[in-house]
Design a protein around this motif. Sequence first.
Motif, PDB file in Angstrom:
ATOM      1  N   GLU A 236      24.142  62.919 124.460  1.00 46.38           N
ATOM      2  CA  GLU A 236      24.883  63.926 125.228  1.00 46.38           C
ATOM      3  C   GLU A 236      25.762  63.198 126.230  1.00 46.38           C
ATOM      4  O   GLU A 236      25.277  62.462 127.080  1.00 46.38           O
ATOM      5  CB  GLU A 236      23.946  64.882 125.963  1.00 46.38           C
TER       6      GLU A 236
ATOM      7  N   HIS B   6      27.986  66.876 128.854  1.00 47.94           N
ATOM      8  CA  HIS B   6      27.552  68.186 128.363  1.00 47.94           C
ATOM      9  C   HIS B   6      28.008  68.465 126.936  1.00 47.94           C
ATOM     10  O   HIS B   6      28.096  69.628 126.526  1.00 47.94           O
ATOM     11  CB  HIS B   6      28.007  69.321 129.289  1.00 47.94           C
ATOM     12  N   SER B   7      28.301  67.451 126.148  1.00 45.11           N
ATOM     13  CA  SER B   7      28.706  67.648 124.763  1.00 45.11           C
ATOM     14  C   SER B   7      28.281  66.438 123.943  1.00 45.11           C
ATOM     15  O   SER B   7      27.566  65.563 124.427  1.00 45.11           O
ATOM     16  CB  SER B   7      30.221  67.866 124.677  1.00 45.11           C
ATOM     17  N   THR B   8      28.743  66.389 122.708  1.00 48.10           N
ATOM     18  CA  THR B   8      28.436  65.269 121.833  1.00 48.10           C
ATOM     19  C   THR B   8      29.424  64.131 122.078  1.00 48.10           C
ATOM     20  O   THR B   8      30.351  64.252 122.881  1.00 48.10           O
ATOM     21  CB  THR B   8      28.448  65.727 120.360  1.00 48.10           C
TER      22      THR B   8
ATOM     23  N   LYS C 166      32.350  63.617 116.897  1.00 50.60           N
ATOM     24  CA  LYS C 166      33.250  64.761 116.672  1.00 50.60           C
ATOM     25  C   LYS C 166      34.427  64.360 115.799  1.00 50.60           C
ATOM     26  O   LYS C 166      34.822  65.086 114.882  1.00 50.60           O
ATOM     27  CB  LYS C 166      33.728  65.316 118.023  1.00 50.60           C
TER      28      LYS C 166
ATOM     29  N   ARG D   3      22.593  70.252 125.227  1.00 54.15           N
ATOM     30  CA  ARG D   3      23.951  70.823 125.239  1.00 54.15           C
ATOM     31  C   ARG D   3      24.824  70.223 124.141  1.00 54.15           C
ATOM     32  O   ARG D   3      25.661  70.910 123.555  1.00 54.15           O
ATOM     33  CB  ARG D   3      24.578  70.643 126.617  1.00 54.15           C
TER      34      ARG D   3
ATOM     35  N   GLU E  58      23.951  72.062 120.998  1.00 55.97           N
ATOM     36  CA  GLU E  58      24.509  73.418 120.979  1.00 55.97           C
ATOM     37  C   GLU E  58      25.979  73.401 120.585  1.00 55.97           C
ATOM     38  O   GLU E  58      26.436  74.262 119.842  1.00 55.97           O
ATOM     39  CB  GLU E  58      24.308  74.111 122.331  1.00 55.97           C
ATOM     40  N   HIS E  59      26.719  72.425 121.048  1.00 57.59           N
ATOM     41  CA  HIS E  59      28.119  72.309 120.630  1.00 57.59           C
ATOM     42  C   HIS E  59      28.209  72.003 119.141  1.00 57.59           C
ATOM     43  O   HIS E  59      29.072  72.547 118.438  1.00 57.59           O
ATOM     44  CB  HIS E  59      28.826  71.223 121.441  1.00 57.59           C
TER      45      HIS E  59
ATOM     46  N   LEU F  68      27.913  75.086 116.889  1.00 58.47           N
ATOM     47  CA  LEU F  68      29.162  75.840 116.743  1.00 58.47           C
ATOM     48  C   LEU F  68      30.064  75.196 115.685  1.00 58.47           C
ATOM     49  O   LEU F  68      30.663  75.886 114.858  1.00 58.47           O
ATOM     50  CB  LEU F  68      29.906  75.915 118.073  1.00 58.47           C
TER      51      LEU F  68
END
Length: 191
Positions: free
Chosen positions: A85, A88-90, A95, A122, A125-126, A129
């Motif tokens: 993380e 708050h993202s990958t 990506k 978090r 969770e991204h 999506l």
Amino acid sequence: MTKIGIILGSTRPNRNGEQVAKWVYDVASRRGDAEYELVDLRDYPLPHLDEPMSAAWGPNYQHDHTKQWSEKIASFDGFVIVTPEYNHSTSGVLKNAIDYLYREWNDKAVGFVSYGGVGGARAAEHLRLIAGELQMADVRQQVTISLRTEFENFSVFKPGQYTENDLTVLLDQVTAWSNALAPLRAAASAA
């Protein structure tokens, strides 16, 4: 036999993810329900997305690095993604690697093993999506690994037994969903 790719989603020097991904692979390799392979993004040095056309419009790839990545991802029936993380993202590199492809991800199961200050929740969770947009089935079980409780001095991975129990459930679900989605993958490849 069902093939599951374990994707190591960090390329940083001194990354904690390598220990985590090797642990996932070691636990998975003791099972007899699928063939598991560790896929390290360091072995696929993809520049920032440089294909002139969106992969969603068809795999008309121009670059050898994309073709090699496509071939590797297409060879799997499902995935376990090990993600850090960051903010708050990958990770950006994960990506970017995901964005290179589209059809190669379709109708495949995916589970997430995340690590970070709050277990990497978090980031996962991204990724959920993103998986939805790629027509992937993300499994409910998630393995969250805290840098505070499962890394000695924030650098030596020492998973608890409860973490391995969570991983076993995740692997059960990824394998079951990968098998359940096989007819959809077969129909797509026949089309």
